[in-house]
Motif scaffolding. Sequence first.
Motif, PDB file in Angstrom:
ATOM      1  N   ALA A   1      43.164   1.612  14.833  1.00  0.00           N
ATOM      2  CA  ALA A   1      43.947   1.021  16.296  1.00  0.00           C
ATOM      3  C   ALA A   1      44.359   2.166  17.193  1.00  0.00           C
ATOM      4  O   ALA A   1      44.273   3.202  16.787  1.00  0.00           O
TER       5      ALA A   1
ATOM      6  N   GLN B   1      39.215   1.199   9.598  1.00  0.00           N
ATOM      7  CA  GLN B   1      40.111   0.396   9.978  1.00  0.00           C
ATOM      8  C   GLN B   1      40.821   1.341  11.149  1.00  0.00           C
ATOM      9  O   GLN B   1      41.779   1.951  10.617  1.00  0.00           O
TER      10      GLN B   1
ATOM     11  N   THR C   1      42.262  -1.352  19.952  1.00  0.00           N
ATOM     12  CA  THR C   1      43.412  -2.054  20.456  1.00  0.00           C
ATOM     13  C   THR C   1      44.716  -1.814  19.683  1.00  0.00           C
ATOM     14  O   THR C   1      44.956  -0.914  18.895  1.00  0.00           O
TER      15      THR C   1
ATOM     16  N   SER D   1      39.408   6.484   8.567  1.00  0.00           N
ATOM     17  CA  SER D   1      37.727   6.317   8.640  1.00  0.00           C
ATOM     18  C   SER D   1      37.134   7.466   7.691  1.00  0.00           C
ATOM     19  O   SER D   1      37.772   8.261   7.115  1.00  0.00           O
TER      20      SER D   1
ATOM     21  N   GLN E   1      33.385   5.425  10.574  1.00  0.00           N
ATOM     22  CA  GLN E   1      34.132   4.191  10.769  1.00  0.00           C
ATOM     23  C   GLN E   1      34.983   3.823   9.898  1.00  0.00           C
ATOM     24  O   GLN E   1      35.300   4.624   8.949  1.00  0.00           O
TER      25      GLN E   1
ATOM     26  N   THR F   1      45.609  -3.747  17.367  1.00  0.00           N
ATOM     27  CA  THR F   1      45.805  -4.159  15.905  1.00  0.00           C
ATOM     28  C   THR F   1      44.479  -3.361  15.236  1.00  0.00           C
ATOM     29  O   THR F   1      43.531  -3.341  15.973  1.00  0.00           O
ATOM     30  N   GLU F   2      44.718  -3.144  14.096  1.00  0.00           N
ATOM     31  CA  GLU F   2      43.467  -2.330  13.172  1.00  0.00           C
ATOM     32  C   GLU F   2      42.658  -3.304  13.202  1.00  0.00           C
ATOM     33  O   GLU F   2      42.689  -4.455  12.984  1.00  0.00           O
ATOM     34  N   GLN F   3      41.177  -2.667  13.172  1.00  0.00           N
ATOM     35  CA  GLN F   3      40.137  -3.465  13.243  1.00  0.00           C
ATOM     36  C   GLN F   3      38.869  -2.621  12.777  1.00  0.00           C
ATOM     37  O   GLN F   3      39.196  -1.272  13.019  1.00  0.00           O
ATOM     38  N   GLN F   4      37.822  -2.978  12.325  1.00  0.00           N
ATOM     39  CA  GLN F   4      36.548  -2.136  11.752  1.00  0.00           C
ATOM     40  C   GLN F   4      36.116  -1.636  13.205  1.00  0.00           C
ATOM     41  O   GLN F   4      35.535  -2.228  13.936  1.00  0.00           O
ATOM     42  N   VAL F   5      36.089  -0.235  13.159  1.00  0.00           N
ATOM     43  CA  VAL F   5      35.473   0.327  14.575  1.00  0.00           C
ATOM     44  C   VAL F   5      34.583   1.502  13.956  1.00  0.00           C
ATOM     45  O   VAL F   5      34.773   2.338  13.254  1.00  0.00           O
TER      46      VAL F   5
END
Length: 182
Positions: free
Chosen positions: A92, A90, A54, A98, A88, A56-60
């Motif tokens: 966006a 952070q 998305t 990663s 994996q 917004t940065e998030q754990q992916v």
Amino acid sequence: MSNRRPRPGTTATAAAGLALIAAGLSAGPAAARASASVLACAGYETATYQPGLTLTEQQVIVTASGAVGPCTGTDLQHTGGSISFQGQGQLACAGGNSSGSGVINWSNPQTDATAFDFTGGASLRPGGISVLLLTGEVRSGDFQGSQISVEIALVPSPTESLRCTTPEGLSTSSGVLSVQIL
């Protein structure tokens, strides 16, 4: 080499991404790496993201697979194969960092797979092209102890880019890649 064909309309964007990678490898520090490389391979990969990327940065969690080749360099036994990696971090749609691991399974049965660990960073470039650079060391198999870099140019279609603005996010992307083993 993979029998899978790119989606309609992605050939031009993949070619543009490959041209960007080639241009990036022909100037500055990257050119020094390319001239010192034991092996250089072009290729193509598809990545999936969980959860989707998305704004917004998030754990992916990222998983990717694709094909490498043709390869050129001082080693004529490693001319192509398949590549996969999982990592994996952070992330966006516009960038992030990663780490993870990957493997190149060479098409020549007389060679051993090249397993590597990496850290990576992604950034958004002009024209909506996201460039991911993975760097690390080969931990086992052929080229053990060598440095490896994988540069991936992800050129999403306008429809794919819009997915970044949805709650579900962008769940998959494809692009050209360049592998350097130093």
